[in-house]
Scaffold this active site. Sequence first.
Site, PDB file in Angstrom:
ATOM      1  N   HIS A  24      -7.473  -5.713  -0.422  1.00  0.00           N
ATOM      2  CA  HIS A  24      -6.245  -4.935  -0.332  1.00  0.00           C
ATOM      3  C   HIS A  24      -5.245  -5.610   0.612  1.00  0.00           C
ATOM      4  O   HIS A  24      -5.571  -5.985   1.729  1.00  0.00           O
ATOM      5  CB  HIS A  24      -6.602  -3.541   0.188  1.00  0.00           C
ATOM      6  CG  HIS A  24      -5.476  -2.571   0.195  1.00  0.00           C
ATOM      7  ND1 HIS A  24      -4.851  -2.141  -0.954  1.00  0.00           N
ATOM      8  CD2 HIS A  24      -4.865  -1.914   1.228  1.00  0.00           C
ATOM      9  CE1 HIS A  24      -3.919  -1.269  -0.640  1.00  0.00           C
ATOM     10  NE2 HIS A  24      -3.891  -1.122   0.678  1.00  0.00           N
ATOM     11  N   GLU A  35      -9.771  -4.374  -6.413  1.00  0.00           N
ATOM     12  CA  GLU A  35      -9.313  -3.219  -5.631  1.00  0.00           C
ATOM     13  C   GLU A  35      -9.509  -1.914  -6.392  1.00  0.00           C
ATOM     14  O   GLU A  35      -9.295  -1.862  -7.615  1.00  0.00           O
ATOM     15  CB  GLU A  35      -7.821  -3.346  -5.313  1.00  0.00           C
ATOM     16  CG  GLU A  35      -7.446  -4.381  -4.294  1.00  0.00           C
ATOM     17  CD  GLU A  35      -6.019  -4.173  -3.823  1.00  0.00           C
ATOM     18  OE1 GLU A  35      -5.749  -3.128  -3.199  1.00  0.00           O
ATOM     19  OE2 GLU A  35      -5.178  -5.049  -4.096  1.00  0.00           O
ATOM     20  N   SER A  58       0.835  -1.198   0.000  1.00  0.00           N
ATOM     21  CA  SER A  58       0.000   0.000   0.000  1.00  0.00           C
ATOM     22  C   SER A  58       0.875   1.254   0.000  1.00  0.00           C
ATOM     23  O   SER A  58       1.659   1.462  -0.930  1.00  0.00           O
ATOM     24  CB  SER A  58      -0.956  -0.044   1.189  1.00  0.00           C
ATOM     25  OG  SER A  58      -1.993   0.890   1.037  1.00  0.00           O
TER      26      SER A  58
END
Length: 322
Positions: A292, A262, A168
């Site tokens: 995610h 996502e 991320s």
Amino acid sequence: MPPHHAVPALTQPRYPMSWQARALNLALMFTIKPVLEKAPITPATMRLGERLYGLAGSFLRQLPPFVQVERADFNDFGGEWLRAGSGLREDRAMLYLHGGGYFFSSAEAHRPLTWRLSRAARRPVLAINYRQGAAHGIDAARADALAAYQHLLDRGYPPENILIGGDSAGGHLTLVTLQALRDQGLPLPRAGMCFSPWTDLSCEGESYADNRHLDPMFAARAVRDLSRYFASERDPYHPHVSPLHGDFSGLPPLLFTAGSTEVLRDDARRAALRAQEHGVPVVYEEWHGMPHVFQLFAFWLPEARAAYRHISRFIHMVEQAH
């Protein structure tokens, strides 16, 4: 957006979606996502989110008895070394940069991921708590990642024996760190790995619209608001802000993974395409229906456990290439 067949997908895992994945997606859809759809992005909500995640994530810090943890201290930040079992290559290391939108989470909260990476990569992992939150920002995080990498070099690790990775926001930080290392003329690591990376703070990927209702965890609005917050008055196309728009030439081999539903899918997909266009060896994996950073849920998801086997295979591939 180029057609799907142009994606450099050397592997597109199509495992039958497990009941565990379906259950997790439903749980996320009715708990985390509604909060992200409504909560404003402000320094106050960031601090609250960090505290709540710290409380809720306390169970994540628990480790199997064979995993050893050693504290690491730097001038401006800390971290930890993780070693998953015996028989690791101590002449090799991995630098890991945790996710959390640059305002929450920690190396400790990412232990379910980092200890499995240590086992998959057969080496110790240095996971750092880079500076984050409203008081710092993405430039401080980049400086800390560079300092941690220099620390590995100073400890005598050859660059070809070092891996770097992140999820991320940590995937964002992985890419800006690699680009900064190259620009500063420093030796580059053997490879980089980005799990569900956040790469484009201009938020132009089509998956923001295509997956707005499909993503079980993230609300597109929340990601856009967070992107605007950290881009602030800066050019969202500057490589330090959005590494997707930077120069990938000369970078080491890269592994990108993302879930097919996502909202950040195209952040990974477009970064993989750009790296490939700049001559970088790329593996892009788009996992069907996965949330995610699904690798964090390996204690529950069989797909996540399979992903570590793919990571191990990628590492073996890049090491055999030299």
